[in-house]
Write a protein that holds these residues in place. Structure first.
Motif, PDB file in Angstrom:
ATOM      1  N   ARG A 159     104.691 -37.957 -49.710  1.00 57.30           N
ATOM      2  CA  ARG A 159     103.549 -37.036 -49.863  1.00 57.30           C
ATOM      3  C   ARG A 159     103.845 -35.676 -49.244  1.00 57.30           C
ATOM      4  O   ARG A 159     103.514 -34.636 -49.809  1.00 57.30           O
ATOM      5  N   LEU A 160     104.478 -35.687 -48.089  1.00 57.47           N
ATOM      6  CA  LEU A 160     104.858 -34.426 -47.452  1.00 57.47           C
ATOM      7  C   LEU A 160     105.771 -33.640 -48.377  1.00 57.47           C
ATOM      8  O   LEU A 160     105.622 -32.440 -48.572  1.00 57.47           O
ATOM      9  N   SER A 161     106.710 -34.374 -48.958  1.00 58.53           N
ATOM     10  CA  SER A 161     107.685 -33.748 -49.828  1.00 58.53           C
ATOM     11  C   SER A 161     107.007 -33.111 -51.033  1.00 58.53           C
ATOM     12  O   SER A 161     107.265 -31.963 -51.379  1.00 58.53           O
TER      13      SER A 161
ATOM     14  N   GLN B 167     106.556 -29.161 -51.936  1.00 58.45           N
ATOM     15  CA  GLN B 167     107.070 -28.702 -53.213  1.00 58.45           C
ATOM     16  C   GLN B 167     106.003 -27.886 -53.941  1.00 58.45           C
ATOM     17  O   GLN B 167     106.262 -26.792 -54.437  1.00 58.45           O
ATOM     18  N   GLN B 168     104.778 -28.432 -53.978  1.00 55.75           N
ATOM     19  CA  GLN B 168     103.701 -27.727 -54.669  1.00 55.75           C
ATOM     20  C   GLN B 168     103.359 -26.422 -53.968  1.00 55.75           C
ATOM     21  O   GLN B 168     103.094 -25.407 -54.609  1.00 55.75           O
ATOM     22  N   LEU B 169     103.384 -26.444 -52.644  1.00 57.68           N
ATOM     23  CA  LEU B 169     103.075 -25.226 -51.900  1.00 57.68           C
ATOM     24  C   LEU B 169     104.086 -24.141 -52.206  1.00 57.68           C
ATOM     25  O   LEU B 169     103.738 -22.991 -52.422  1.00 57.68           O
ATOM     26  N   GLN B 170     105.342 -24.548 -52.237  1.00 59.09           N
ATOM     27  CA  GLN B 170     106.329 -23.498 -52.446  1.00 59.09           C
ATOM     28  C   GLN B 170     106.291 -22.987 -53.879  1.00 59.09           C
ATOM     29  O   GLN B 170     106.544 -21.818 -54.122  1.00 59.09           O
TER      30      GLN B 170
ATOM     31  N   ALA C  76      88.804 -32.228 -40.592  1.00 56.85           N
ATOM     32  CA  ALA C  76      87.595 -32.372 -41.410  1.00 56.85           C
ATOM     33  C   ALA C  76      87.352 -31.107 -42.237  1.00 56.85           C
ATOM     34  O   ALA C  76      87.001 -31.176 -43.414  1.00 56.85           O
ATOM     35  N   ARG C  77      87.583 -29.959 -41.626  1.00 51.04           N
ATOM     36  CA  ARG C  77      87.351 -28.693 -42.317  1.00 51.04           C
ATOM     37  C   ARG C  77      88.332 -28.511 -43.478  1.00 51.04           C
ATOM     38  O   ARG C  77      87.968 -28.063 -44.555  1.00 51.04           O
ATOM     39  N   TRP C  78      89.583 -28.892 -43.242  1.00 47.33           N
ATOM     40  CA  TRP C  78      90.582 -28.763 -44.305  1.00 47.33           C
ATOM     41  C   TRP C  78      90.288 -29.731 -45.452  1.00 47.33           C
ATOM     42  O   TRP C  78      90.490 -29.409 -46.615  1.00 47.33           O
ATOM     43  N   LEU C  79      89.823 -30.931 -45.114  1.00 45.22           N
ATOM     44  CA  LEU C  79      89.581 -31.910 -46.169  1.00 45.22           C
ATOM     45  C   LEU C  79      88.312 -31.579 -46.957  1.00 45.22           C
ATOM     46  O   LEU C  79      88.295 -31.702 -48.179  1.00 45.22           O
TER      47      LEU C  79
ATOM     48  N   ARG D 218      97.094 -32.687 -48.966  1.00 49.30           N
ATOM     49  CA  ARG D 218      96.605 -31.695 -48.018  1.00 49.30           C
ATOM     50  C   ARG D 218      96.585 -32.272 -46.604  1.00 49.30           C
ATOM     51  O   ARG D 218      96.959 -31.632 -45.643  1.00 49.30           O
ATOM     52  N   GLU D 219      96.109 -33.513 -46.485  1.00 49.02           N
ATOM     53  CA  GLU D 219      95.965 -34.048 -45.125  1.00 49.02           C
ATOM     54  C   GLU D 219      97.315 -34.225 -44.424  1.00 49.02           C
ATOM     55  O   GLU D 219      97.431 -33.967 -43.234  1.00 49.02           O
TER      56      GLU D 219
END
Lengths: 175, 256
Positions: free
Chosen positions: A153-155, A159-162, A24-27, A123-124
């Protein structure tokens, strides 16, 4: 709820309270909203407890939490009328094929910011996978999508994170 | 399969979601392909960095107290007359879709154990949950293995190995006596951030060594192995990756 039912409910859900709050906090990205979301989720969960079949309490609870959190996000979005729609709606499920380069920044602040900047659907899955260690199948059950969608979505999230963690963000220091 | 195909599978590989055949193919390929191997390394280092740096937000005590004190409102429908709403039906349909997708994708690792293991897994998880709920995580709260190990003397008829893994980020926080079956077992408690890890151990029936087997139950991750005549069950809500690392470190430091 009779005492016996209530005990069953608590045994199924209270051990997963930290996971519920973390998601919940992350979202919501907000301390107060996260508490409200978890409380509302527990009420809803209690109301529908008879639909719970007795295993996977964590998956079941997390799916309620994320639904409440997305309701909250939708309300926020309507209020702020921000250009949120585009990033919010998940575009396609084509599997991307990211190249993985070494990341440079992995201090807490950069990582927190990078994850918070992901759209909620990306994010989730990152939170559920990297912090809660859920399997693809469990994540698929929590967010109610096919496993292929979880994978894509994980992928894209990674990708965006990196990308964000490999090079300094454009316009760093401003919002 | 070419490099592109393998790179498509890098993430499921890293997440431990490939079936054994594909996993072996991948390992073979990575051993011979510098390019893919480098990507695998970068992905792994990013994931380790993320797991270590992403803040975890546990529920504040005030929220915990609120939920435990204020009873949730009574259900509006009685148990016997419950009819699924449209929303619930669509959830059920969604779950069936997921199950169907899993079957067609066919890449999932089967995680269920054998009957006897299953029963043990159930008790191990129950023991773990009990220890967290009753706030009875430890009988001997100590981070010093030279305190924890002798504490068991006289309470059980064996002497458990108590490795010190604080350096590696898994500090020992204590030990306790537990009953999983009809015999007392040693429960060692380690922590990773805010996640408690319970390690249950007792003498095995025979000397065979078995590698760590993974299973999941009620959202908890379990590892079970046998080594030097001792049985080990580890349970935690920690993510798979770190739990595997914990088991590896634990095994490295338990000798005959």
């Amino acid at each position: 709820m009779d005492p016996h039912e209530r005990m069953r409910f608590e045994r199924a859900t209270l051990p997963h309270l930290n996971a519920a709050h973390n998601l919940a906090r992350w979202l919501t990205r907000d301390d107060h909203a996260a508490e409200d979301v978890v409380q509302e989720a527990y009420y809803r969960a209690a109301r529908y407890f008879n639909s719970f079949r007795g295993d996977e309490g964590r998956v079941w609870l997390l799916s309620v939490v994320r639904r409440v959190a997305f309701d909250w996000l939708a309300k926020q979005r309507a209020q702020s009328a921000a250009v949120f729609n585009e990033e919010f709606h998940d575009r396609g499920d084509e599997s991307s094929n990211p190249e993985f380069r070494a990341i440079q920044k992995c201090d807490q602040e950069s990582v927190r910011q990078a994850v918070e900047e992901l759209s909620p659907p990306l994010r989730e899955v990152i939170v559920l996978r990297e912090l809660e260690g859920l399997s693809y199948q469990e994540i698929a059950k929590v967010i109610e999508v096919p496993i292929g969608t979880v994978m894509s979505r994980l992928s894209r999230g990674r990708q965006q994170l990196q990308q964000r963690l490999a090079s300094p963000p454009e316009g760093a220091g401003t919002t | 399969m070419n490099c592109r195909d393998f790179q498509q599978l890098l993430q499921p590989y890293s997440d431990g979601e490939l079936d054994l055949v594909r996993q072996l193919e991948m390992e073979e390929h990575l051993a011979g392909c510098l390019d893919c191997e480098e990507q695998e390394r970068n992905l792994r280092s990013m994931r380790t960095g993320l797991a270590a740096a992403m803040p975890y937000y546990p529920a504040p005590d005030s929220l915990r107290a609120k939920l435990q004190l204020a009873p949730p409102p009574s259900p509006t429908v009685t148990r016997r007359r419950w009819r699924p709403s449209g929303q619930q039906l669509s959830i059920a349909a969604g779950i069936m879709l997921v199950v169907g997708a899993a079957a067609t994708i066919g890449m999932l690792v089967p995680r269920s154990g054998t009957g006897a293991d299953d029963r043990f897994a159930e008790r191990v998880v129950a023991g773990h949950v009990r220890s967290l709920q009753a706030e009875h995580l430890m009988d001997v709260p100590s981070s010093d293995r030279h305190t924890v190990k002798p504490w068991f003397r006289g309470k059980i008829d064996f002497s458990p190995q108590v490795p010190d893994l604080a350096q590696q980020g898994y500090p020992l926080t204590g030990g306790r006596l537990d009953y999983l079956t009809d015999r007392p077992v040693a429960a060692l408690v380690y922590h990773r951030r805010l996640h408690a890890i319970n390690v249950f151990t007792w003498p095995a029936a025979d000397k065979t060594a078995t590698p760590a087997r993974a299973s999941d139950r009620q959202g908890f991750h379990l590892r079970h192995w046998q080594r030097f005549g001792m049985t080990y069950w580890t349970v935690s809500d920690l993510n798979d990756q770190e739990l595997d690392e914990f088991v590896r470190l634990f095994q490295e430091q338990t000798a005959e």
